[in-house]
Design a protein around this motif. Structure first.
Motif, short mmCIF file in Angstrom:
data_model
loop_
_atom_site.label_atom_id
_atom_site.label_comp_id
_atom_site.label_asym_id
_atom_site.label_seq_id
_atom_site.Cartn_x
_atom_site.Cartn_y
_atom_site.Cartn_z
N ASP A 22 -26.45 67.33 29.40
CA ASP A 22 -25.43 68.08 28.67
C ASP A 22 -24.48 67.15 27.92
O ASP A 22 -24.02 67.47 26.82
N ALA A 23 -24.20 65.99 28.51
CA ALA A 23 -23.23 65.07 27.92
C ALA A 23 -23.84 64.16 26.87
O ALA A 23 -23.22 63.88 25.84
N TYR A 24 -25.08 63.68 27.13
CA TYR A 24 -25.65 62.63 26.30
C TYR A 24 -27.09 62.89 25.84
O TYR A 24 -27.71 62.00 25.26
N CYS A 25 -27.63 64.07 26.13
CA CYS A 25 -29.01 64.39 25.78
C CYS A 25 -29.97 63.35 26.35
O CYS A 25 -30.94 62.94 25.70
N ALA A 26 -29.68 62.89 27.55
CA ALA A 26 -30.52 61.91 28.23
C ALA A 26 -30.59 62.29 29.71
O ALA A 26 -29.57 62.63 30.31
N GLY A 27 -31.77 62.21 30.27
CA GLY A 27 -31.97 62.62 31.65
C GLY A 27 -31.16 61.83 32.66
O GLY A 27 -30.76 62.36 33.69
N TRP A 28 -30.91 60.57 32.37
CA TRP A 28 -30.10 59.74 33.28
C TRP A 28 -29.57 58.56 32.48
O TRP A 28 -30.22 57.54 32.33
N PHE A 34 -22.22 55.85 38.63
CA PHE A 34 -20.89 55.28 38.74
C PHE A 34 -19.86 56.12 37.98
O PHE A 34 -18.76 56.33 38.46
N SER A 35 -20.25 56.59 36.80
CA SER A 35 -19.33 57.42 36.00
C SER A 35 -18.98 58.72 36.72
O SER A 35 -17.81 59.12 36.75
N LEU A 36 -19.99 59.38 37.28
CA LEU A 36 -19.72 60.63 37.98
C LEU A 36 -18.94 60.41 39.26
O LEU A 36 -18.06 61.21 39.60
N TRP A 37 -19.24 59.34 39.98
CA TRP A 37 -18.51 59.02 41.20
C TRP A 37 -17.03 58.78 40.87
O TRP A 37 -16.14 59.27 41.57
N GLN A 38 -16.77 58.04 39.80
CA GLN A 38 -15.40 57.78 39.38
C GLN A 38 -14.70 59.08 39.00
O GLN A 38 -13.53 59.28 39.33
N ALA A 39 -15.41 59.97 38.34
CA ALA A 39 -14.82 61.25 37.94
C ALA A 39 -14.42 62.08 39.15
O ALA A 39 -13.44 62.83 39.09
N LEU A 40 -15.15 61.94 40.25
CA LEU A 40 -14.77 62.67 41.47
C LEU A 40 -13.39 62.25 41.94
O LEU A 40 -12.64 63.06 42.49
N SER A 41 -13.02 61.00 41.72
CA SER A 41 -11.68 60.50 42.11
C SER A 41 -10.63 60.82 41.05
O SER A 41 -9.51 61.19 41.38
N LYS A 46 -13.37 63.99 29.50
CA LYS A 46 -14.41 64.08 28.48
C LYS A 46 -15.53 63.14 28.91
O LYS A 46 -15.28 62.00 29.29
N PHE A 47 -16.74 63.63 28.88
CA PHE A 47 -17.90 62.86 29.31
C PHE A 47 -18.97 63.07 28.26
O PHE A 47 -19.69 64.06 28.27
N GLY A 48 -19.03 62.17 27.29
CA GLY A 48 -19.94 62.38 26.17
C GLY A 48 -19.57 63.65 25.44
O GLY A 48 -18.42 63.85 25.07
N GLN A 49 -20.54 64.53 25.27
CA GLN A 49 -20.32 65.81 24.59
C GLN A 49 -19.86 66.91 25.54
O GLN A 49 -19.67 68.05 25.13
N LEU A 50 -19.68 66.58 26.81
CA LEU A 50 -19.34 67.55 27.84
C LEU A 50 -17.90 67.38 28.30
O LEU A 50 -17.45 66.25 28.51
#
Length: 98
Positions: A22-28, A34-41, A46-50
């Motif tokens: 959804d954010a980068y049109c890339a599966g991983w 690391f980005s998602l873990w940081q976002a939990l804190s 904004k995360f790419g297009q998401l």
């Protein structure tokens, strides 16, 4: 490898991949774990297009708790699972968080 993961771990990996799509049109995307873990804190961002919203983060936290850890991309085995203590060591050893 996804087939080596439990159902709960596969669900977490799938959701993380969905957010990457959804954010980068890339599966991983590189360093997704690391980005998602940081976002939990840090909270919504904004995360790419998401717009990574509270609902996304709540779902990530729920899936992570259910699986007992976190998913990371291992170049040798693709998606791999780490318990919370293993993940914390991995972050510390790689300087993972920005």
């Amino acid at each position: 490898m996804l087939s080596d993961l439990s159902l709960e771990q596969q669900e977490l990996a799938g959701y993380m991949s969905e957010l990457s799509e959804d954010a980068y049109c890339a599966g991983w995307i590189d360093r997704l774990e690391f980005s998602l873990w940081q976002a939990l804190s840090d909270g919504p961002r904004k995360f790419g297009q998401l717009d990574l919203a509270t609902e996304h983060l709540a779902r990530l936290a729920e899936l992570s708790e259910a699986s007992g850890g976190w998913i990371y991309y291992n170049g040798e085995n693709d998606e791999s699972f780490a318990s919370f203590s293993e993940w914390q060591r991995l972050v510390a050893n790689t300087g993972g968080l920005e």
